[in-house]
Design an enzyme around this catalytic site. Structure first.
Site, short mmCIF file in Angstrom:
data_model
loop_
_atom_site.label_atom_id
_atom_site.label_comp_id
_atom_site.label_asym_id
_atom_site.label_seq_id
_atom_site.Cartn_x
_atom_site.Cartn_y
_atom_site.Cartn_z
N HIS A 76 46.72 30.31 38.10
CA HIS A 76 46.86 29.43 36.93
C HIS A 76 45.54 29.39 36.18
CE1 HIS A 76 50.68 26.91 37.96
NE2 HIS A 76 50.82 28.19 38.28
N TYR A 204 49.94 17.14 34.20
CA TYR A 204 49.52 15.81 34.62
C TYR A 204 49.90 14.85 33.50
CZ TYR A 204 46.63 17.87 38.33
OH TYR A 204 46.19 18.55 39.45
N PRO A 296 45.06 12.53 45.68
CA PRO A 296 45.36 13.94 45.41
C PRO A 296 45.33 14.32 43.92
CG PRO A 296 47.32 12.76 46.14
CD PRO A 296 46.18 11.83 46.28
N LYS A 300 41.71 17.94 45.37
CA LYS A 300 40.43 18.19 46.04
C LYS A 300 40.48 18.05 47.56
CE LYS A 300 38.56 19.42 42.54
NZ LYS A 300 38.63 20.86 42.52
N TYR A 388 37.71 21.04 38.35
CA TYR A 388 39.05 21.37 38.85
C TYR A 388 39.06 22.75 39.53
CZ TYR A 388 44.13 21.08 39.07
OH TYR A 388 45.43 21.00 39.54
P1 FAS Z 1 44.76 17.28 58.58
O1 FAS Z 1 45.07 15.81 58.59
O2 FAS Z 1 45.58 18.20 57.77
O3 FAS Z 1 44.83 17.85 60.08
C1 FAS Z 1 44.34 17.08 61.17
C2 FAS Z 1 45.05 17.54 62.42
O4 FAS Z 1 44.51 16.85 63.54
C3 FAS Z 1 46.54 17.22 62.38
O5 FAS Z 1 47.29 18.37 62.68
C4 FAS Z 1 46.71 16.14 63.45
O6 FAS Z 1 47.95 16.23 64.11
C5 FAS Z 1 45.56 16.44 64.38
N1 FAS Z 1 45.09 15.27 65.14
C6 FAS Z 1 44.92 14.01 64.70
N2 FAS Z 1 44.45 13.23 65.68
C7 FAS Z 1 44.30 14.03 66.78
C8 FAS Z 1 43.87 13.82 68.11
N3 FAS Z 1 43.48 12.61 68.53
N4 FAS Z 1 43.87 14.86 68.97
C9 FAS Z 1 44.25 16.10 68.56
N5 FAS Z 1 44.68 16.37 67.31
C10 FAS Z 1 44.71 15.33 66.44
N6 FAS Z 1 45.34 17.37 49.25
C11 FAS Z 1 45.44 18.02 48.08
O7 FAS Z 1 44.48 18.72 47.70
N7 FAS Z 1 46.58 17.91 47.30
C12 FAS Z 1 47.66 17.15 47.71
O8 FAS Z 1 48.67 17.05 47.02
C13 FAS Z 1 47.61 16.47 48.95
N8 FAS Z 1 48.67 15.72 49.41
C14 FAS Z 1 48.56 15.06 50.61
C15 FAS Z 1 49.64 14.27 51.12
C16 FAS Z 1 49.52 13.58 52.34
C17 FAS Z 1 50.67 12.74 52.88
C18 FAS Z 1 48.31 13.67 53.07
C19 FAS Z 1 48.16 12.91 54.39
C20 FAS Z 1 47.25 14.44 52.60
C21 FAS Z 1 47.37 15.15 51.36
N9 FAS Z 1 46.33 15.94 50.86
C22 FAS Z 1 46.41 16.61 49.68
C23 FAS Z 1 45.12 16.09 51.59
C24 FAS Z 1 45.36 17.13 52.64
O9 FAS Z 1 45.78 18.30 52.06
C25 FAS Z 1 44.11 17.22 53.46
O10 FAS Z 1 42.97 17.31 52.63
C26 FAS Z 1 44.14 18.38 54.42
O11 FAS Z 1 45.28 18.25 55.22
C27 FAS Z 1 42.84 18.33 55.22
O12 FAS Z 1 43.02 19.12 56.32
P2 FAS Z 1 42.40 18.69 57.74
O13 FAS Z 1 41.01 18.22 57.53
O14 FAS Z 1 42.69 19.83 58.65
O15 FAS Z 1 43.22 17.38 58.18
C1 PHB Z 2 50.85 19.87 44.62
O1 PHB Z 2 51.35 20.89 44.13
O2 PHB Z 2 51.25 19.36 45.70
C2 PHB Z 2 49.68 19.21 43.92
C3 PHB Z 2 49.06 19.87 42.88
C4 PHB Z 2 47.99 19.25 42.23
C5 PHB Z 2 47.58 18.00 42.64
C6 PHB Z 2 48.19 17.34 43.70
C7 PHB Z 2 49.25 17.95 44.35
O3 PHB Z 2 46.54 17.39 41.99
#
Ligand code: FAS
Ligand code: PHB
Length: 393
Positions: A76, A204, A296, A300, A388
């Site tokens: 994009h 957005y 989100p 980032k 971005y």
């Molecule tokens: P994660 O949370 O992905 O992974 C952590 C891992 O550790 C998990 O698999 C968990 O099961 C494990 N864990 C936890 N406690 C533990 C323990 N005690 N023992 C062993 N394992 C354990 N970011 C964006 O950029 N755009 C988005 O749209 C977006 N949407 C999101 C929606 C939701 C609901 C959430 C929660 C996050 C979102 N994020 C988004 C942010 C997300 O993408 C995170 O930045 C990304 O998952 C970060 O990855 P990790 O640091 O690996 O953490």
């Molecule tokens: C998504 O595609 O899930 C998405 C993209 C951009 C954002 C947040 C989520 O800022």
């Protein structure tokens, strides 16, 4: 009967941070053991981020995990922003010479798991009772349960990649860590639908009714979000109610083109900004959501996690190559410098585009004026575009 294991770097968490770190270290011959609370299938069932910065793609390429991303990801070169019925485009390519890649975090995680299978390094799933010990000594340890047995791991370093609700952050003594948090008075209700995206690029949308985001995963899988009250549950929203509210927040010509359908996933994400300082303590290091959370809006979360992994993997590789620990000792300061810039941008994008339920008419005018300035000013658009597509590591 306690099982005793030994590795060089024990990684807690098998999400994108932990898997990517394990891959970058493993390629350099450094032993890692990943400890994951959930099953692999559960980790791969999560629907989260969708936009990858240029730097993130480069790190995934360096990890040997970008082949499918390069085949199936969508480049994009800009994004659309709308305010009620008016919309304009931010041209990333013209303003920065860079672009972003739309490729779901679920697919990134799948590629990382496949790469770990090829590497052959161990991952323990469904672990329990993870506890980190002796991080202020040269012989840290991780104790846990797995398959009904007690397991004790001795290692050189422990890396907490266990997300916001993990255990590793709590291992830093309470009087030695400082936490910074802002909880937003709204959430995001997100859906996946097997329908063609309404636009070729992300949109957005800011409206008096609240924020909306039109994103996608491929040409027949769309990802939509609407700002919702913080306590909303996904069950409280029928598909029809979601589509109607989404259309009311989009410019009329876009709403008219929206193809609705049955949603295949619906979930609510609470929005918060969070950072812990420092991101290391003795031989414990934190990466990703274990150390910081962003709303989100600026896409980032995953990308900032990759930045942490980039810095920490380089520092650990150097330490094992020539014994120099200078980069390791400076990891927290290096990572936090980039983390806080991502926090600022995410907070700014969120504050600009969301309507806080009880905001004053003056605050609403400030948002409208800032969006109007962004629409007309190349310098303002360049600042948004630079953040971005991703600030340099
Ligand atoms: P994660 O949370 O992905 O992974 C952590 C891992 O550790 C998990 O698999 C968990 O099961 C494990 N864990 C936890 N406690 C533990 C323990 N005690 N023992 C062993 N394992 C354990 N970011 C964006 O950029 N755009 C988005 O749209 C977006 N949407 C999101 C929606 C939701 C609901 C959430 C929660 C996050 C979102 N994020 C988004 C942010 C997300 O993408 C995170 O930045 C990304 O998952 C970060 O990855 P990790 O640091 O690996 O953490
Ligand atoms: C998504 O595609 O899930 C998405 C993209 C951009 C954002 C947040 C989520 O800022």
């Amino acid at each position: 009967m306690t099982q005793h294991l030994r590795t060089q770097v024990a990684i807690i968490g098998g999400g994108p941070s932990g898997l990517l770190l394990g891959q970058l270290l493993g390629l350099q011959g450094i032993d890692t053991l990943i400890l994951e609370r959930q099953t692999r299938a559960h980790v791969l069932s999560r629907i989260r981020a969708g936009v990858l910065e240029t730097g993130t793609v480069d790190v995934l390429r360096r990890a040997g995990c970008a082949d499918r991303l390069e085949r199936e990801g969508f480049i994009h070169h800009g994004t659309m922003i709308s305010c009620d019925d008016d919309q304009f485009r931010i041209d990333f390519e013209a303003l920065t010479g860079q672009s972003v890649t739309v490729y779901g975090q679920t697919e990134v995680t799948r590629d990382l798991y496949d790469a770990r299978d090829t590497l052959g390094h161990p991952t323990l799933h469904e672990v329990g009772d993870v506890a980190i010990h002796d991080v202020e000594t040269d012989t840290p340890a991780v104790h846990l349960t797995h398959g009904g047995r007690k397991v004790q791991i001795t290692c050189d370093y422990v890396v907490g990649c266990d997300g916001y609700h993990g255990v590793s952050r709590q291992t830093i003594p309470g009087d030695k860590r400082q936490e910074f948090e802002k909880v937003y008075p709204f959430g995001w209700l997100g859906v996946l639908s097997e329908t063609p995206p309404v636009e070729d690029e992300l949109l957005y949308a800011s409206s008096a009714r609240g924020f909306a985001l039109c994103s996608m995963r491929n040409e027949n899988l769309s990802r939509y979000y609407i700002q919702c009250p913080a306590k909303t549950t996904a069950e409280a929203w029928s598909d029809a109610a979601f589509w109607e509210e989404l259309q009311r927040r989009l410019p009329q010509d876009v709403a008219a083109r929206l193809i609705t359908g049955t949603t295949v996933e619906k979930s609510v994400a609470q929005l918060r900004s969070f950072v812990v300082e420092p991101m290391q303590w003795g031989r414990l290091f934190l990466c990703g959501d274990a150390a910081h959370i962003v709303p989100p809006t600026g896409a980032k979360g995953l990308n900032t996690a990759v930045g942490d992994v980039h810095y920490l993997s380089d520092a650990l590789i150097q330490r094992y190559a020539d014994g120099c620990t200078k980069a390791l000792e400076g990891y927290s300061a290096t990572a936090l410098a980039r983390v806080w810039k991502a926090e600022r941008f995410s907070w700014w994008m969120t504050s600009l585009l969301h309507h806080v339920p009880a905001q004053s008419s003056f605050d609403t005018r400030m948002q409208t004026a800032e969006i109007a300035f962004l629409r007309a000013n190349r310098a303002a658009q360049t600042v948004l575009a630079q953040n971005y597509v991703g600030l340099p590591f």
